[in-house]
Design a protein around this motif. Structure first.
Motif, mmCIF file in Angstrom:
data_model
loop_
_atom_site.group_PDB
_atom_site.id
_atom_site.type_symbol
_atom_site.label_atom_id
_atom_site.label_comp_id
_atom_site.label_asym_id
_atom_site.label_seq_id
_atom_site.Cartn_x
_atom_site.Cartn_y
_atom_site.Cartn_z
ATOM 1 N N LEU A 104 0.862 -1.191 0.000
ATOM 2 C CA LEU A 104 0.000 0.000 0.000
ATOM 3 C C LEU A 104 0.894 1.235 0.000
ATOM 4 O O LEU A 104 1.719 1.412 0.904
ATOM 5 C CB LEU A 104 -0.904 0.015 1.235
ATOM 6 C CG LEU A 104 -1.933 1.148 1.307
ATOM 7 C CD1 LEU A 104 -3.000 0.976 0.231
ATOM 8 C CD2 LEU A 104 -2.588 1.202 2.680
ATOM 9 N N ARG A 141 1.416 5.583 -1.885
ATOM 10 C CA ARG A 141 0.748 6.735 -2.506
ATOM 11 C C ARG A 141 0.726 6.656 -4.033
ATOM 12 O O ARG A 141 -0.024 7.379 -4.676
ATOM 13 C CB ARG A 141 1.428 8.034 -2.064
ATOM 14 C CG ARG A 141 2.870 8.177 -2.516
ATOM 15 C CD ARG A 141 3.494 9.449 -1.942
ATOM 16 N NE ARG A 141 4.910 9.570 -2.254
ATOM 17 C CZ ARG A 141 5.394 10.152 -3.325
ATOM 18 N NH1 ARG A 141 4.546 10.652 -4.218
ATOM 19 N NH2 ARG A 141 6.695 10.230 -3.533
ATOM 20 N N GLN A 200 -0.293 4.198 -5.841
ATOM 21 C CA GLN A 200 -1.370 3.360 -6.361
ATOM 22 C C GLN A 200 -2.570 4.204 -6.778
ATOM 23 O O GLN A 200 -2.787 5.303 -6.263
ATOM 24 C CB GLN A 200 -1.783 2.335 -5.296
ATOM 25 C CG GLN A 200 -0.733 1.252 -5.056
ATOM 26 C CD GLN A 200 -1.044 0.415 -3.828
ATOM 27 O OE1 GLN A 200 -1.474 0.937 -2.813
ATOM 28 N NE2 GLN A 200 -0.832 -0.885 -3.916
ATOM 29 N N LYS A 217 -6.638 5.084 -7.063
ATOM 30 C CA LYS A 217 -7.659 5.112 -6.020
ATOM 31 C C LYS A 217 -8.346 3.757 -5.876
ATOM 32 O O LYS A 217 -8.587 3.283 -4.759
ATOM 33 C CB LYS A 217 -8.706 6.189 -6.349
ATOM 34 C CG LYS A 217 -9.716 6.407 -5.239
ATOM 35 C CD LYS A 217 -10.670 7.554 -5.580
ATOM 36 C CE LYS A 217 -11.683 7.748 -4.455
ATOM 37 N NZ LYS A 217 -12.633 8.856 -4.768
ATOM 38 N N LYS A 227 -6.060 1.302 -4.117
ATOM 39 C CA LYS A 227 -6.004 1.572 -2.674
ATOM 40 C C LYS A 227 -7.260 1.063 -1.979
ATOM 41 O O LYS A 227 -7.184 0.442 -0.915
ATOM 42 C CB LYS A 227 -5.843 3.078 -2.427
ATOM 43 C CG LYS A 227 -4.448 3.595 -2.697
ATOM 44 C CD LYS A 227 -4.359 5.084 -2.373
ATOM 45 C CE LYS A 227 -2.964 5.619 -2.652
ATOM 46 N NZ LYS A 227 -2.871 7.075 -2.407
#
Length: 831
Positions: free
Chosen positions: A362, A364, A366, A368, A371
Motif C-alpha cells: 500500500l 501513494r 497506487q 484510487k 487503494k
C-alpha cells in the motif's frame, strides 16, 4: 468528554418562578429568592448569546469566550484570570497527554509497582554495561570533563557555581599550602575562579547545547549563585518529568497482555530456506525475538541494531512468520516507496512457497481503486502481511487482527507518524530495524526501557568501505566514476535536493557519452521511478543520480561506488545509510564525500563529517549513533520542549542528571490517598447568592456533580469548572471558594496529604511523602514566600504564616501553596 461517573452539567433554563427557601448542602448555604430582573434583562431576551455551548459538548478550551455573568458580588475580581484559571491551564499543559493521571489507569498495586521499579533498575544497569563494560565506574557513566582536554574559550559548567569560560591551567601555590599544584582558571560574569585541578575533575562539565550554537545566554555569577541554582533545579525537574513520562509509557505497556505465540514445526522449514549461515550476533537476535514472542505475555518492543547488510531483514521475516502462522496480521512500515517496494519483493519471494499467506503493498503511487481494494482486503483479514509507507498509519487503514509492526528506519518518519507508532506499541508487538538508531531509540535501549539486539558481526564476505572526504573537485568525481565503470561496476551519485540533479546529469553525459545515466527522486511518477530503479538493479543504468530516496535498504550488488555532493546538508545517520548502499558484494567499495568549502561549514557539520570518516569499520552504526548523540545533543531525543531545559545546564550535566534520576527512581514516589481520606478541616461555608442560584436549574445537583468530579480526578474537576464557566460565566466569589475547597482536597489526595488544618498562625498538613520528595517539590516551587514558609518533620508539613489570616484568605493561601507543590507532580512516580 466527561469522565466516567461525572454526568454532563444540567441544562440551563430560565427562572421565572416565584420561590423562596433556604437549605444547606455540603457546607454550602443556598438562599433562594425571586430574581429581580426587569424584562429587558431577562435571559430569555437573548437566549442564544447565553447558551452557545450544549451540555453534551466536549469541554472547551479555557481561551474560548465564556458566557457573561449576570451577577456580581462585592469583592469579585473583574478579571477572568484567577487562581483556578491559572491552575487549570497548568493541568491541561502538564497532564493533558499523561494517561497515567486519568481515572482508571492507576490500577497497579504496590507489589506490582515495586517489582516493576526493581526490573527497570536492573535493566538500566544491563543497558549501561552493554556499552561501557561492567568494570568501568561500577556500571555508571561519567560525564565530567577532563580539564586538561579543554581549550581556552571553551564553556564549562561547575555543578555549584554555574556556567563559566575556561581560561587556562596554571601551576600555582595556594594560600593554605606551600606546595605548588595545577589550578584551573575559569572566567565568570563577575570575576575569575581558581579551582584545583583535582577538584575540577569532580565538579566540571563541558557545556554543550542541542543545536548549532554552543554559546550560553550569559555567564553565571560567582557572588550570586541563586540564578544558577534555579536553572539547575529547573533542569533537575525536567529530567524527573522525562523519566516519569517514560516509566508511565512502558508501565502501561507492561500492563498489556497477549497470548503467547506457539513454536511450530513449520518454523524449522522456513528457517532452512535462508541461504546463508547466520553470524553469532544474528543467531542471538533470532533467539531474542523468538523468546519475546513465545515466552513473554507482554507485547514485544525490541530494537534490532545492525549495520547495513548485516541481516536485520531476516530477523524481521522470522518474526513475521511466527505471528502470521498464528492467524494474525503483520505490518511492515518503510520510510520510502523505494524501500517499501524492495521489502515487498523480498517478502513475496520468501513467502512464495506458502500460498495461504497473502502479501500486499500500500503506497501513494497506487490508483484510487487499487487503494480501496487493498483497504478492503486489510479490513477483512484477506491480507496477512501489509507492506507500505506512512500510508499504513492513516485513519482509513483498519486492521482485522494486527499482531506485529515492523518499523524500518524509524528516524525517517515525521512527528505524527512517530506518535502513531508509539500508540501502537502498547497493544501490538513491535520490532524496529535500524543501522543508526535515532538517539531516542538508542537512549531507551541503553537505559532498559526497551530491549535491544546488536548485530555487530559482518558477514564473512563483507569488506569495509573506503571513505574519502574532501572539498568538491570535478577531476576527483570523474576519476572515481571512471575507476568504477572500468571494473564493470555501477555508481550512485547523491545530492541533497532535486534542484541540481539535471545539471549533474548534463555534466556526466558530456563526460561519459557512451554510459547510460538516469535520475531518480520522490517527485517522479511512480511508473517512471519504478522503471528507473528496475533498470539500475538490472545493470542497464550505470550511474544513478538521485536524492536521498536511495538512502534505505537498496541492495544493488554491482554498485560499489557512491558519490555524495554537498555532504554537509545530510545528517550523520543519513550519511551512514547512504554509504551503506555500496559494499554489498566481496569487492572493495568506495564512498566519496564532497563539501563546498570548509570555511562555510559550522562546527557541528565539521564534527559530523569527522565522525563519518572515523567510523569506517563494518558494524559501527551503534557507536556512530552514540557519537551522534554527542554532536546533535538532546533536542532531537526528547523533543523541542526539553531543549530549553537542557540549555539551562548543558547536555553533559543534563545526561548525568538523567542517569542519576533513573537509578533513584524508587526514591521519587508519591503514594496518593483517596479523595475521601483527604480531610480539609478549615471551617469555611460559602453563601451562594440568589442571583447565581436563580440561573441554575438544580443547584443541589450542580454541587453534587462538582463533588463527584473532584472525587474522580483533577482532570474531571478541571473539565467541570471550565464547562461551568462556559455555560454560566465566571462564578461569584462564594462559588469560587467552594470550588477552591474541592481543588484543595483533590490536590491534597494526589499529593498523599490526609489532613489540612490551621492552628493559630500555622497551617499543618499530615502526609506520608518522603523527605526527598518534599525537597524536590519545594525546590521547584516558583514562590519564595510559600517555599520559605514550609518545613517537614517526616509526618507533617508545617507552614509558619506572619499572622493569623481570615478564613477566606487562608483558603486562598492554602490553594496557592498546594498548586505550587502540585506543579512538581509530573516529575514523581504516582503509582
Amino acid at each position: 468528554m466527561t469522565s466516567a461517573g461525572v454526568s454532563p452539567l444540567p441544562n440551563l433554563l430560565p427562572k421565572h418562578h416565584r420561590f423562596s427557601f433556604k437549605f444547606s448542602f455540603s457546607e454550602v448555604l443556598f438562599q433562594l429568592a425571586p430574581p429581580k430582573l426587569p424584562y429587558s434583562k431577562c435571559p430569555c431576551r437573548d437566549w442564544n448569546s447565553y447558551f452557545s455551548v450544549s451540555t453534551n459538548a466536549v469541554y472547551m478550551e479555557v481561551s474560548q469566550a465564556t458566557a457573561a455573568a449576570p451577577w456580581k458580588e462585592k469583592g469579585d475580581s473583574p478579571s477572568d484570570i484567577d487562581d483556578i484559571s491559572i491552575l487549570n491551564e497548568r493541568i491541561r499543559k502538564e497532564f493533558g497527554k499523561r494517561q497515567g493521571l486519568r481515572a482508571g489507569n492507576n490500577s497497579l498495586d504496590s507489589v506490582e509497582v515495586e517489582k516493576y521499579i526493581k526490573a527497570v533498575k536492573q535493566q538500566q544497569q544491563l543497558g549501561l554495561q552493554k556499552l561501557k563494560g561492567d568494570a568501568a565506574n561500577n556500571g555508571r557513566i561519567g560525564y565530567k570533563v577532563d580539564p586538561y582536554t579543554l581549550e581556552p574559550g571553551d564553556y564549562v559548567v561547575h555543578k555549584k557555581v554555574g556556567i563559566g569560560r575556561f581560561v587556562a591551567i596554571k601551576y600555582d601555590v595556594s594560600k593554605s599550602s606551600s606546595e605548588p599544584m595545577d589550578y584551573v582558571f575559569i572566567e565568570y560574569a563577575d570575576g575569575m575562579a581558581k579551582l584545583p585541578a583535582k577538584q575540577a575533575y569532580r565538579m566540571l562539565y563541558r557545556y554543550n547545547l542541542p543545536n548549532e550554537t554552543r554559546k550560553p545566554r550569559a555567564l553565571s555569577k560567582l557572588n550570586d549563585t541563586s540564578a544558577w541554582e534555579r536553572r539547575r533545579i529547573k533542569g533537575k525537574v525536567a529530567v524527573q518529568k522525562m523519566v516519569v513520562d517514560l516509566m508511565e509509557l512502558y508501565l502501561h505497556r507492561l500492563k498489556q497482555k497477549r497470548l503467547l505465540y506457539k513454536k511450530t514445526l513449520d518454523m524449522a522449514e522456513f528457517v532452512s530456506q535462508f541461504p546463508y549461515d547466520p553470524t553469532h550476533d544474528q543467531q542471538q537476535a533470532f533467539l531474542d525475538v523468538e523468546k519475546d514472542l513465545t515466552e513473554r505475555e507482554t507485547p514485544m518492543d525490541r530494537l534490532i541494531c545492525g549495520d547495513v547488510g548485516f541481516g536485520k531483514t531476516e530477523v524481521a521475516l522470522r518474526a513475521i512468520f511466527i505471528v502470521v502462522s498464528a492467524g494474525k496480521q503483520a505490518m511492515v512500515l518503510a520510510p520510502t516507496i523505494v524501500l517499501a517496494k524492495q521489502h515487498f519483493d523480498v517478502i513475496s519471494e520468501r513467502f512464495g512457497s506458502y500460498p495461504h499467506i497473502h502479501v500486499g503493498l500500500l503506497c501513494r503511487f497506487q490508483t484510487k481503486s487499487e487503494k480501496e481494494e487493498h483497504l478492503s482486503l486489510i479490513k477483512n483479514g484477506d491480507l496477512d502481511i501489509i507492506v507500505g509507507t506512512h500510508a499504513l498509519l492513516g485513519d482509513r487503514v483498519v486492521y482485522s487482527n494486527l499482531g506485529l509492526l515492523i518499523v524500518d528506519e524509524e528516524q525517517r518518519f515525521g512527528v505524527k507518524q512517530k506518535e502513531k507508532i508509539a500508540s501502537l506499541k502498547t497493544s501490538v508487538d513491535v520490532l524496529t530495524l535500524s543501522a543508526t538508531p535515532i538517539p531516542r531509540t538508542l537512549y531507551l535501549a541503553l537505559t532498559g526501557f526497551r530491549d535491544a539486539s546488536l548485530i555487530s558481526t559482518p558477514p564473512p564476505e563483507r569488506v569495509p568501505i573506503k571513505t574519502h572526504l574532501s572539498a568538491y573537485c570535478k577531476e576527483k568525481v570523474l576519476s572515481a566514476i571512471k575507476f568504477e565503470l572500468d571494473r564493470g561496476g555501477q555508481v550512485f551519485y547523491v545530492l541533497p535536493r532535486i534542484k541540481g540533479l539535471e545539471e549533474v546529469m548534463e555534466f556526466l553525459e558530456q563526460s561519459f557519452p557512451d554510459v547510460m545515466v538516469a535520475i531518480a527522486h520522490g517527485k517522479q511518477y511512480s511508473k517512471q521511478l519504478e522503471e528507473t530503479m528496475k533498470m539500475f538493479a538490472l545493470g542497464d543504468i550505470k550511474v544513478l543520480i538521485s536524492t536521498n530516496i536511495v538512502e534505505n535498504g537498496l541492495n544493488i550488488q554491482n554498485a560499489n561506488t557512491i558519490i555524495i555532493q554537498e555532504v554537509q546538508q545530510f545528517g550523520l545517520a543519513q550519511l551512514y545509510q547512504l554509504r551503506g548502499r555500496v559494499g554489498r558484494a566481496d569487492k572493495v567499495a568506495y564512498a566519496y564525500l564532497f563539501y563546498p568549502d570548509k570555511s562555510l561549514l559550522s562546527e557541528q557539520a565539521l564534527e559530523r563529517l569527522a565522525a563519518i570518516e572515523e567510523y569506517q569499520e563494518l558494524g559501527q552504526g551503534f557507536q556512530l549513533a552514540e557519537r551522534d548523540m554527542g554532536i546533535r545533543g538532546f533536542g532531537s531525543i526528547f523533543g523541542e520542549q526539553q531543549s530549553g531545559d537542557i540549555g539551562n545546564v548543558g547536555v553533559d550535566l543534563f545526561f548525568e542528571m538523567l542517569f542519576e534520576s533513573l537509578s533513584k527512581v524508587d526514591e521519587h514516589r508519591v503514594i496518593s490517598v483517596s479523595y475521601k481520606d483527604a480531610q480539609f478541616d478549615v471551617n469555611i461555608t460559602p453563601r451562594l447568592s440568589s442571583e447565581y442560584i436563580s440561573n441554575i436549574k438544580n443547584p443541589v445537583e450542580l454541587i453534587s456533580e462538582a463533588e463527584r468530579a473532584a472525587e474522580s480526578d483533577i482532570w474531571s474537576l478541571m473539565q467541570f469548572t471550565e464547562q461551568l464557566r462556559q455555560q454560566y460565566g465566571k462564578e461569584p466569589r462564594s462559588m469560587e471558594m467552594l470550588l477552591k475547597k474541592l481543588y484543595v482536597r483533590r490536590m491534597a489526595a494526589d499529593l498523599g496529604i490526609t489532613r489540612i488544618y490551621a492552628y493559630g498562625k500555622r497551617v499543618i498538613m499530615t502526609t506520608n511523602m518522603s523527605k526527598k520528595v518534599f525537597k524536590l517539590m519545594t525546590e521547584a516551587m516558583a514562590s519564595d514566600i510559600h517555599r520559605n514558609s514550609l518545613t517537614y518533620n517526616g509526618t507533617e508539613i508545617k507552614a509558619e504564616l506572619l499572622l493569623e489570616l481570615p478564613k477566606e484568605q487562608l483558603l486562598n493561601w492554602i490553594f496557592q501553596c498546594l498548586a505550587e507543590l502540585y506543579a512538581s507532580l509530573p516529575a514523581l512516580v504516582k503509582y
